[in-house]
Each structure stands twice: as structure tokens, then as C-alpha cells.
Enzyme design. Structure first.
Site, short mmCIF file in Angstrom:
data_model
loop_
_atom_site.label_atom_id
_atom_site.label_comp_id
_atom_site.label_asym_id
_atom_site.label_seq_id
_atom_site.Cartn_x
_atom_site.Cartn_y
_atom_site.Cartn_z
N SER A 67 -1.22 1.82 4.72
CA SER A 67 -1.00 0.45 5.18
C SER A 67 -2.21 -0.43 4.93
O SER A 67 -2.48 -1.33 5.71
CB SER A 67 -0.66 0.46 6.67
OG SER A 67 -1.70 1.11 7.38
N CYS A 68 -2.97 -0.18 3.87
CA CYS A 68 -4.16 -0.98 3.59
C CYS A 68 -3.76 -2.44 3.42
O CYS A 68 -2.77 -2.76 2.77
CB CYS A 68 -4.86 -0.45 2.34
SG CYS A 68 -5.52 1.20 2.63
N CYS A 109 0.89 -1.17 0.00
CA CYS A 109 0.00 0.00 0.00
C CYS A 109 0.92 1.20 0.00
O CYS A 109 1.55 1.51 1.01
CB CYS A 109 -0.91 0.04 1.22
SG CYS A 109 -1.86 1.59 1.29
#
Ligand code: FE
Length: 203
Positions: free
Chosen positions: A115-116, A111
Site C-alpha cells: 500500500s505504498c 502499489c
């Protein structure tokens, strides 16, 4: 709450807290102070994803894909639906895409913005996944990043990098290890690692 893209960014490991972490902490304190949220409920959510979910859900998805060609087909066609069949539903996993490693193609997930990460199948992301060196370099120099993880790919293997967003989260289906013929799904799932499903490792 704030923009959905950031509401999972809890832990920053050894790094100093980021501006976002401080904002989240301040917001949490305010909500608790105003009696709008119960801190125990927040802790329970984090506990759930850290210890009860974790990458073993994803490992079961991969093991089923290796064992059941019809499930593999459904997983590649519509990962959200196929993963839901196994009951791994939840926040940050609503729009899943499965990408399959083959002898010709290796997939790597990042990501670049924050921080997906697909919580229902992998739990919470590791610290390095949220670090700015990984986020920037995975796109610019994926082979270099993979080499640092000990994953040396032959020159003729194409590397595809998938940038996660608030909308779409990716799960890598690693190549089934040689010699795993005849193993049941439970034994297969035990061979699947978290990093294999992010794409920084091969099994
Ligand atoms: Fe993100």
C-alpha cells in the site's frame, strides 16, 4: 523497526485484519509494554496524516504546477525537490515522481505489493487502494478498473500504470479542467481531488 515498506499499513477497514496488521498490532503492544514507545505518540502520527496532511497538500502542488510553468518543469524534473519547496516533506515522500496527464496519456498509480503511497502530499491511502482486487487488477486491466471508478477513457488515450515501492512514490498531475482559466491557485487547488491525483478519476 521492521522493513520500511510495511510500516505504514495501519488500517484495513471492513476487511478482517491481515497477517501484517496483526503483526503490527502485536509489535505495537510489545513496544508499549516494554516502555519503548508511547501509544499517544503513535496515535498522534496517524492523526497527523489522516487529518492534518490529507490530499490538500497534493492539490496545492498540482495547482501551482498548473499556474507556474517553471514550477511545473521543476516538478516533472525532480518532484521531491519541487514538493520540498512547498514544505511538504516527510516520511513516505522522500522519493517522489510526478506524472502528468495529457490528452494522449492517462496515468494510474498502484502499489501491487502492499500500500505504498505518498503520505506528505496525499495523507493516508483509502481502503480500496490497499485492497487486493485493486492492487492486482490495476495492472492487468487498468481500463476495467478505471471504468468501475466511473472513468471512461477514449480508446486512443494511452494508460500508464505506475507501481509504487518503498523507494518511489507517484503523484498524478491531472489535466487542468476546461474553464478554469483566470482562477487563482487556491481556487484551482479546490478543484483537485485525491482520486484525480491517484489517477482513478479525471477532473
Ligand atoms: Fe507498498
Amino acid at each position: 523497526m521492521a522493513h520500511d515498506h510495511h510500516d505504514h499499513d495501519h488500517h484495513h477497514g471492513q476487511e478482517p485484519p491481515s497477517d501484517m496488521a496483526l503483526r503490527v498490532k502485536a509489535l505495537e503492544s510489545l513496544l508499549v509494554e516494554k516502555g519503548l514507545v508511547d501509544p499517544a505518540a503513535l496515535d498522534a502520527i496517524v492523526e497527523h496524516y489522516e487529518h492534518k496532511v490529507g490530499p490538500r497538500n497534493g492539490a496545492r502542488v498540482v495547482a501551482k504546477a498548473w499556474s507556474d510553468p517553471e514550477f511545473r518543469r521543476r516538478l516533472l524534473d525532480d518532484a521531491s525537490d519541487a514538493i520540498a519547496e512547498l514544505g511538504y516533506l516527510g516520511r513516505q515522500g522522500e522519493h517522489m515522481v510526478a506524472v502528468e496527464n495529457t490528452p494522449e496519456v492517462h496515468n494510474l498509480v498502484v502499489c501491487t505489493l502492499c500500500s505504498c503511497y505518498p503520505w506528505p502530499v496525499l495523507g493516508l491511502p483509502p481502503t480500496w487502494y490497499k485492497s487486493s482486487p485493486y492492487r492486482s487488477r490495476a495492472v492487468i486491466d487498468p481500463r476495467g478498473v478505471l471504468a468501475e471508478f466511473g472513468t471512461e477513457l477514449p480508446e486512443d488515450v494511452e494508460v500508464r500504470v505506475w507501481d509504487s515501492t518503498a523507494e518511489v512514490r507517484y503523484l498524478v498531475i491531472p489535466q487542468r479542467p476546461a474553464g478554469s482559466e483566470g482562477l487563482d491557485e487556491e481556487a484551482l487547488a479546490a478543484m483537485v481531488t485525491r482520486d484525480g491525483m491517484i489517477g482513478t478519476a479525471r477532473l
